[in-house]
Design an enzyme around this catalytic site. Structure first.
Site, mmCIF file in Angstrom:
data_model
loop_
_atom_site.group_PDB
_atom_site.id
_atom_site.type_symbol
_atom_site.label_atom_id
_atom_site.label_comp_id
_atom_site.label_asym_id
_atom_site.label_seq_id
_atom_site.Cartn_x
_atom_site.Cartn_y
_atom_site.Cartn_z
ATOM 1 N N HIS A 94 -64.885 4.895 -23.626
ATOM 2 C CA HIS A 94 -63.721 3.293 -22.717
ATOM 3 C C HIS A 94 -63.674 3.514 -21.563
ATOM 4 O O HIS A 94 -63.094 3.430 -20.809
ATOM 5 C CB HIS A 94 -62.388 2.955 -23.158
ATOM 6 C CG HIS A 94 -61.829 1.747 -22.733
ATOM 7 N ND1 HIS A 94 -60.713 2.492 -21.882
ATOM 8 C CD2 HIS A 94 -61.475 0.744 -22.689
ATOM 9 C CE1 HIS A 94 -60.245 1.375 -21.172
ATOM 10 N NE2 HIS A 94 -60.553 -0.334 -21.681
ATOM 11 N N ARG A 118 -66.074 4.314 -19.111
ATOM 12 C CA ARG A 118 -66.519 2.864 -18.489
ATOM 13 C C ARG A 118 -66.021 3.637 -16.864
ATOM 14 O O ARG A 118 -66.311 2.094 -16.045
ATOM 15 C CB ARG A 118 -65.902 1.554 -19.396
ATOM 16 C CG ARG A 118 -67.081 1.073 -20.626
ATOM 17 C CD ARG A 118 -66.736 -0.012 -20.321
ATOM 18 N NE ARG A 118 -68.076 -0.668 -21.539
ATOM 19 C CZ ARG A 118 -67.578 -1.759 -21.739
ATOM 20 N NH1 ARG A 118 -66.762 -2.793 -21.927
ATOM 21 N NH2 ARG A 118 -68.307 -2.239 -22.157
ATOM 22 N N ASN A 171 -83.928 -6.911 -35.803
ATOM 23 C CA ASN A 171 -84.335 -5.346 -36.340
ATOM 24 C C ASN A 171 -85.332 -5.710 -36.906
ATOM 25 O O ASN A 171 -87.304 -5.387 -37.274
ATOM 26 C CB ASN A 171 -84.315 -4.366 -37.730
ATOM 27 C CG ASN A 171 -83.234 -3.269 -36.645
ATOM 28 O OD1 ASN A 171 -83.213 -2.924 -35.130
ATOM 29 N ND2 ASN A 171 -82.432 -2.475 -37.779
ATOM 30 N N ARG A 205 -82.553 7.534 -36.447
ATOM 31 C CA ARG A 205 -83.245 6.920 -36.470
ATOM 32 C C ARG A 205 -84.710 7.271 -36.930
ATOM 33 O O ARG A 205 -84.896 8.912 -36.477
ATOM 34 C CB ARG A 205 -83.525 6.665 -35.016
ATOM 35 C CG ARG A 205 -83.053 5.562 -33.815
ATOM 36 C CD ARG A 205 -82.967 5.870 -32.569
ATOM 37 N NE ARG A 205 -82.685 7.431 -31.886
ATOM 38 C CZ ARG A 205 -83.539 7.809 -30.726
ATOM 39 N NH1 ARG A 205 -83.973 6.326 -29.755
ATOM 40 N NH2 ARG A 205 -83.418 8.494 -30.543
#
Length: 458
Positions: free
Chosen positions: A251, A254, A362, A407
């Protein structure tokens, strides 16, 4: 010292349990003969003594009757007031029975018992009562007289075990097994509860705690349960703080990111665009997307504000299924949907839709030609399955793909692999709906993601 004290307390508890169990069984079996003896054997009563005296009186007054077979046989023809027959037995100093040649087994057994006792007694057999002896002198010779009365005297029920020793041994083993089983259950039940809570915590359910009834036990198992709950609370607090920190940092990022994007917009407006500025703009967009994913993960994990509803699954997923079908068509792939409209369940619509959307995207990305999404009700759960005909992933990665920022090797490229947050958000959303998710390879090739959700959430 505390550790040794704990061992001793647990040791004493187990020792006392098994010792008491075996002692009760052994004591019950061992005390039966004494109970039977105290019930069957009694001192000679005055009435029985008088009866033996009257029988002996005739022989004391007329010793010659001891040589008269007819007179001796008449001793076996008496009846008492109740109509029950009774017999007398006259024994000489050599313990020979004078008035009959047929000596019953019970009388011979009584002779042995009375000799061991050393005093006149009465003994109750199963169907007869024998008492004596009364000693007298006739013709300057010692004699003894006994009486035997047919009497079916009721016996306590527990004497059944004394007469059936094999059955008693079997019952004793069964009772011992039952008592030991109760002790093992008393010790095993809290351990099973502790095991279930440990497994739930290992699966990621940080709210899992050992039952209060186990914690309140006053032994080492209760202390272990307290320690486990304390550990679980610490882990939950730590993980929540970590997620909250991630959300707070995302937050806060940003604000400078917004300023950077504003500066880039002003630069483009002044025709100051260049390859470097375009590259900065691209990276800013990627950073914006990453921060958005992190905030989504944080909201789903620790700060869900969505209301739970009971709604048809097809209605909740209708929008994302339409988008996924359109996306598949754009890539010349086919999406087959089999979700009956009769399936409904308790769920959080936005989080569940986001989870299904991530898995579908995906599947569409890595499928070769076709993707399947099906739903079925299995008892009190709803099972959603998403299959594709892609290449699948390595077996070692099947559980790891749901971890943040993980990943597989074949997805390292950012264009295809993203940041590794999509499936982490999916798993968090499924847990929020009290379900579970797993992935597995299918034959001959492809990946299957199975989501199981309860029809009614607690």
């Amino acid at each position: 010292m505390t550790f040794l004290s704990s061992i001793n307390r647990l040791f004493v508890k187990l020792l006392l349990g098994f010792w008491l169990c075996s002692s009760l069984i052994i004591a019950f079996v061992a005390i039966l003969p004494f109970l039977q003896q105290s019930h069957d054997q009694l001192p000679l009563s005055d009435k029985q003594t008088q009866l033996l005296k009257r029988a002996a009186k005739h022989f004391i007054e007329e010793p010659s009757l001891l040589e008269d077979e007819q007179a001796l046989r008449r001793l076996n023809r008496h009846r008492n007031r109740d109509g029950k027959s009774f017999k007398f037995y006259i024994l000489d100093e050599q313990s020979r029975v004078l008035n009959t040649n047929k000596v019953p087994r019970t009388f011979r057994e009584f002779l042995l018992i009375s000799e061991d006792n050393g005093a006149p007694i009465s003994h109750q057999f199963r169907t007869e009562l024998i008492f004596g002896p009364y000693e007298f002198i006739a013709g300057e010779k010692p004699y003894r007289v006994y009486a035997r009365i047919s009497d079916n005297h009721p016996r306590p029920w527990f004497f059944f075990f004394s007469d059936n020793k094999l059955l008693t041994a079997i019952i004793a083993m069964l009772m011992s097994g039952l008592l030991c089983g109760l002790l093992a259950w008393n010790l095993g039940k809290p351990l099973r509860s502790l095991k279930q809570s440990s497994n739930a915590l290992a699966r990621g359910d940080l709210s899992s705690r050992v039952e209060t009834s186990v914690v309140k036990r006053g032994d080492e198992i209760g202390e272990l349960a307290q320690a486990f709950n304390t550990m679980a609370e610490s882990i939950e607090t730590m993980m929540n703080n970590q997620q909250r920190l991630m959300g707070d940092i995302s937050h806060e990022l940003r604000t400078p990111l917004t300023r950077l994007q504003l500066s880039l917009a002003l630069a483009r407006k002044k025709d100051q665009s260049s390859p470097d500025i375009e590259r900065i703009g691209y990276e800013a967009e990627q950073l914006e997307a990453l921060i958005s994913e992190l905030l989504t993960l944080s909201r789903v994990t620790i700060s869900n504000t969505e209301n739970k509803v009971h709604l048809e699954l097809a209605e909740s997923l209708s929008h994302i299924l339409d988008d996924a079908e359109f996306e598949a068509e754009q890539q010349q792939k086919r999406l087959d949907i089999e979700i009956p409209e009769t399936i409904s369940l308790d769920h959080y619509p936005k989080s569940l839709s986001r989870a299904i959307e991530n898995v579908l995207r995906n599947a569409i990305r890595y499928a070769e030609s076709v993707i399947y999404i099906t739903a079925e009700q299995v008892q009190d759960r709803v099972v959603i399955t998403i299959d594709d005909d892609g290449q699948g992933i390595d077996e070692a990665d099947l559980e790891e793909i749901f971890k943040p920022f993980y990943r597989p090797d074949d997805a390292r490229d950012r264009e295809s692999g993203g940041w590794g947050l999509g499936l982490a958000i999916t798993q968090a959303a499924i847990k929020l709906n009290q379900g579970n998710i797993e992935a597995k390879n299918i034959s001959p090739h492809g990946l299957s993601v199975v989501i199981s959700l309860p029809k009614t959430m607690q």
